[in-house]
Enzyme design. Structure first.
Site, mmCIF file in Angstrom:
data_model
loop_
_atom_site.group_PDB
_atom_site.id
_atom_site.type_symbol
_atom_site.label_atom_id
_atom_site.label_comp_id
_atom_site.label_asym_id
_atom_site.label_seq_id
_atom_site.Cartn_x
_atom_site.Cartn_y
_atom_site.Cartn_z
ATOM 1 N N SER A 106 -43.444 19.475 56.319
ATOM 2 C CA SER A 106 -43.964 18.824 56.518
ATOM 3 C C SER A 106 -43.237 17.181 56.860
ATOM 4 O O SER A 106 -44.283 16.735 57.469
ATOM 5 C CB SER A 106 -45.850 18.202 55.746
ATOM 6 O OG SER A 106 -46.363 19.348 55.544
ATOM 7 N N HIS A 127 -44.639 23.694 62.472
ATOM 8 C CA HIS A 127 -45.009 23.070 61.639
ATOM 9 C C HIS A 127 -46.927 23.359 61.896
ATOM 10 O O HIS A 127 -47.491 23.204 62.559
ATOM 11 C CB HIS A 127 -45.585 21.340 62.029
ATOM 12 C CG HIS A 127 -46.121 20.481 60.736
ATOM 13 N ND1 HIS A 127 -46.442 19.416 60.863
ATOM 14 C CD2 HIS A 127 -46.360 21.110 59.747
ATOM 15 C CE1 HIS A 127 -47.345 18.957 60.313
ATOM 16 N NE2 HIS A 127 -47.500 20.174 59.104
ATOM 17 N N GLU A 139 -47.136 22.823 66.207
ATOM 18 C CA GLU A 139 -46.289 21.273 66.277
ATOM 19 C C GLU A 139 -45.107 22.520 66.221
ATOM 20 O O GLU A 139 -44.321 22.542 64.917
ATOM 21 C CB GLU A 139 -46.831 20.288 65.082
ATOM 22 C CG GLU A 139 -45.718 19.229 65.558
ATOM 23 C CD GLU A 139 -46.045 17.778 63.874
ATOM 24 O OE1 GLU A 139 -46.419 17.928 63.369
ATOM 25 O OE2 GLU A 139 -46.499 16.963 65.306
ATOM 26 N N ASN A 177 -48.563 13.724 62.045
ATOM 27 C CA ASN A 177 -48.613 13.267 60.665
ATOM 28 C C ASN A 177 -48.719 11.579 60.937
ATOM 29 O O ASN A 177 -49.298 10.976 60.366
ATOM 30 C CB ASN A 177 -48.071 13.908 59.778
ATOM 31 C CG ASN A 177 -49.021 15.293 59.185
ATOM 32 O OD1 ASN A 177 -49.870 15.170 59.523
ATOM 33 N ND2 ASN A 177 -48.106 16.004 58.152
HETATM 34 N N1 NAD Z 1 -50.957 22.292 52.079
HETATM 35 C C1 NAD Z 1 -50.858 21.909 53.362
HETATM 36 O O1 NAD Z 1 -51.158 21.264 53.180
HETATM 37 C C2 NAD Z 1 -49.176 21.904 54.021
HETATM 38 C C3 NAD Z 1 -49.324 21.638 55.473
HETATM 39 C C4 NAD Z 1 -48.511 21.963 56.344
HETATM 40 C C5 NAD Z 1 -46.703 22.332 55.876
HETATM 41 N N2 NAD Z 1 -46.952 22.146 54.669
HETATM 42 C C6 NAD Z 1 -45.668 22.661 53.993
HETATM 43 O O2 NAD Z 1 -45.332 23.800 53.614
HETATM 44 C C7 NAD Z 1 -44.887 24.258 52.696
HETATM 45 C C8 NAD Z 1 -45.132 24.655 51.574
HETATM 46 O O3 NAD Z 1 -46.409 24.264 51.056
HETATM 47 P P1 NAD Z 1 -47.056 24.440 50.332
HETATM 48 O O4 NAD Z 1 -48.314 23.559 50.127
HETATM 49 O O5 NAD Z 1 -48.049 25.840 50.663
HETATM 50 O O6 NAD Z 1 -47.183 24.587 49.074
HETATM 51 P P2 NAD Z 1 -46.696 26.006 47.297
HETATM 52 O O7 NAD Z 1 -45.984 24.695 46.290
HETATM 53 O O8 NAD Z 1 -48.576 25.984 47.552
HETATM 54 O O9 NAD Z 1 -46.612 27.486 47.962
HETATM 55 C C9 NAD Z 1 -45.023 27.785 47.952
HETATM 56 C C10 NAD Z 1 -44.827 29.133 47.640
HETATM 57 O O10 NAD Z 1 -43.212 29.160 48.732
HETATM 58 C C11 NAD Z 1 -42.501 29.979 46.978
HETATM 59 N N3 NAD Z 1 -40.889 29.800 46.745
HETATM 60 C C12 NAD Z 1 -40.485 29.672 46.048
HETATM 61 N N4 NAD Z 1 -39.023 28.947 46.168
HETATM 62 C C13 NAD Z 1 -39.611 29.591 47.336
HETATM 63 C C14 NAD Z 1 -38.064 30.608 48.045
HETATM 64 N N5 NAD Z 1 -36.758 30.510 47.725
HETATM 65 N N6 NAD Z 1 -38.270 31.395 48.651
HETATM 66 C C15 NAD Z 1 -39.366 31.778 49.405
HETATM 67 N N7 NAD Z 1 -40.190 31.010 48.636
HETATM 68 C C16 NAD Z 1 -40.308 30.947 48.009
HETATM 69 C C17 NAD Z 1 -43.548 29.872 45.740
HETATM 70 O O11 NAD Z 1 -43.453 31.202 45.194
HETATM 71 C C18 NAD Z 1 -45.067 29.503 46.246
HETATM 72 O O12 NAD Z 1 -45.840 30.728 46.287
HETATM 73 C C19 NAD Z 1 -44.024 23.026 52.467
HETATM 74 O O13 NAD Z 1 -42.545 22.392 53.194
HETATM 75 C C20 NAD Z 1 -44.748 21.810 52.809
HETATM 76 O O14 NAD Z 1 -44.125 20.504 53.154
HETATM 77 C C21 NAD Z 1 -48.083 21.989 53.956
#
Ligand code: NAD
Length: 515
Positions: A106, A127, A139, A177
């Site tokens: 993000s 995204h 996106e 965003n």
């Molecule tokens: N949460 C949101 O609202 C949202 C929205 C859009 C984008 N994002 C983006 O998505 C990504 C993840 O966010 P999230 O909220 O799901 O995080 P999260 O912490 O809930 O989940 C991340 C997952 O990745 C796993 N992980 C750790 N190391 C890893 C690796 N080396 N390879 C693969 N997986 C691995 C973790 O075990 C976990 O299950 C971030 O880049 C964030 O910016 C999040």
């Protein structure tokens, strides 16, 4: 996010491998997808056979080596640059030359991820919005080197997942965003300046602006610490853009441990249970007629109020006839000094606070200020120490007859909603002017990714770009801060006579209806 994206991929018909180095997280992700598919089938949103087929396309990949044959890898690992660098390095040594590497980040620049890759042309942003299976937007973000093949694969994958795909250039917050920054930051300024309380701002946004949630409810949901981190990242990436300056109020909240829902307290208190605001009922409307009423001005606000007043039964005074008796109420949508001193003008006055605050438009005067969107269930009213009680009382009565709930707030150009809506339009105009995205993609992105009731540029087209510009100039005059400087594109459109719906072209050409 990873599980939601994998669910969409499996539903789109693709063989989908889910990788997580943490075994429990992998199992939990697979379980949550299977449960979501089963739920969709139970609720009739997905045919049971399709749900089974999608579940059958999902495979666990406990080791990253299992991804060797993938054509596309979408990473949704934690938002830490070093971790993503390592991940991309590992992926490049495993996958084929043709494989596209996408990131769901993000906030990290695509450039910063692609920069460590041997083949940066295959790195793109995909995204998704949370929750991915529900929010219909994708996106697609181009990094500085992303090639057309990689971008087109990302778009085609999004379409196969039944997402509405928009394009964005790299930059802080990409398109969506970034364009939403003022929703929270302006709200924080309004509260810091004591123009309104958080619950008032939220109510005004919900009832008056049609937003599903107010900015403070949203900040509590996301986490005030997370919001502050995002704000810091925007400010740092832009080397101090004044529009993106983090709010000291959020820093204080974080220091006090009031992080939102997750700590039981943020802008609201959740310790006794969830915060479920009940919006007050709108006045029934009607019952006008004590007039005569004078409505001054020719813009969309004046026209909407005239139509509403006519429907509510008011008699409208003819401003040309100087012999009129004092108006029961003068509703001034122009805001400047009146040209002559006809008798009707001596009635109590309520002034649209767009070009300035009430204090600027009627210094030491008896008027009351207002701001409302043309078709809205709420009007904001403001008064100074010299505003007359009669003007206050009649303003409430008049807007009530139009079915609009009155909310008293402090004085500022645009009061609460005008300021938020115009700063949203301004940010979007900066983004479009800087080539981050198109007006159509801005509006679709804000509606489908963030549930805005209408896109900020369609809203500006409906309000009139001249109105938006005047309001921003009013804020600029009041605060003398660069934060309120109008986007060059907005000013150029106004100078070119592209004022929005009233002239048939504005940000959109032709202008769609804002609904
Ligand atoms: N949460 C949101 O609202 C949202 C929205 C859009 C984008 N994002 C983006 O998505 C990504 C993840 O966010 P999230 O909220 O799901 O995080 P999260 O912490 O809930 O989940 C991340 C997952 O990745 C796993 N992980 C750790 N190391 C890893 C690796 N080396 N390879 C693969 N997986 C691995 C973790 O075990 C976990 O299950 C971030 O880049 C964030 O910016 C999040």
């Amino acid at each position: 996010m990873g599980a939601g994206i994998a669910q969409l991929a499996a539903q789109s018909g693709a063989r989908t491998l889910l990788h997580d180095p943490i075994g429990d997280a992998l199992e939990c992700g697979l379980e949550s997808i299977r449960a979501a598919l089963a739920r969709s089938a139970e609720r009739g949103r997905l045919a049971p056979d399709d749900a089974d087929a999608a579940a059958g396309r999902l495979e666990a990949a406990p080791s990253i080596d299992a991804l060797a044959d993938c054509e596309l890898v979408i990473e949704a690992a934690p938002e830490r640059l070093e971790l993503k660098h390592e991940l991309f390095g590992a992926l490049e040594s495993i996958v084929s030359e043709r494989c596209v590497l996408a990131t769901n980040t993000s906030s990290l620049p695509i450039a910063a991820l692609a920069g460590v890759c041997a083949r940066p042309q295959r790195v793109v942003g995909m995204h998704f919005f949370n929750p991915a299976p529900v929010m219909r937007l994708l996106e697609v973000v181009a990094g500085p080197d992303s090639d057309a093949v990689a971008l087109e694969l990302a778009r085609a994958t999004g379409r196969a997942m039944a997402r509405h795909v928009i394009d964005a250039a790299d930059g802080p917050g990409f398109l969506v965003n970034r364009c939403n920054r003022p929703f929270g930051l302006e709200a924080l300024r309004l509260v810091s300046e004591r123009i309104a309380e958080p619950e008032q701002v939220d109510r005004i946004c919900r009832v008056g602006g049609g937003f599903r949630m107010g900015p403070f409810e949203l900040m509590d949901l996301v986490g005030i610490d997370t919001g502050l981190e995002v704000a810091r990242s925007f400010f740092a990436q832009s080397f101090g853009e004044p529009r993106w300056r983090p709010s000291p109020l959020t820093a204080r909240m974080v220091a006090a441990g009031r992080l939102g829902r997750k700590t039981g307290r943020g802008f609201y208190d959740y310790r006794g249970g969830p915060h479920r605001p009940e919006d007050p009922e709108l006045p029934a409307g009607g019952g006008g007629g004590a007039g005569p009423l004078a409505i001054i001005g020719g813009g969309v606000h004046a026209e909407a109020l005239r139509a509403g007043a006519g429907a509510a039964g008011w008699t409208l005074a003819d401003p040309e006839r100087t012999s009129e008796e004092p108006a029961w109420l003068v509703v001034d949508c122009v805001g400047g000094a009146l040209e002559d001193d006809a008798a009707w003008q001596s009635g109590p006055r309520v002034v649209l606070c767009a070009e300035g605050s009430l204090g600027m438009l009627d210094p030491a005067g008896s008027a009351v200020g207002f701001y409302t969107l043309p078709s809205s269930g709420l009007v904001e009213l403001t008064r100074t120490q010299t505003s007359s009680a009669l003007a206050s009382q009649r303003a409430v009565e008049f807007f009530g007859s139009l079915g609009r709930l009155a909310e008293w707030v402090g004085d500022a150009p645009g009061l609460v909603l005008g300021r938020i809506v115009c700063q949203l339009a301004n940010e979007a105009a900066f983004a479009v002017g800087e080539g981050i995205g198109t007006p159509a993609d801005v509006d679709a992105g804000m509606r489908l990714g963030l549930n805005h009731p209408v896109g900020p540029l369609a809203r500006a087209d409906a309000l009139g770009l001249d109105h938006v510009l005047e309001l921003l100039e009013g804020l600029g005059e009041e605060y003398r801060e660069e934060r309120y400087r109008p986007a060059p594109l907005l000013r150029r459109h106004v100078l070119a006579g592209r004022l929005g719906e009233s002239t048939g072209a504005g940000f959109h050409d032709p202008t769609p209806s804002a609904g």
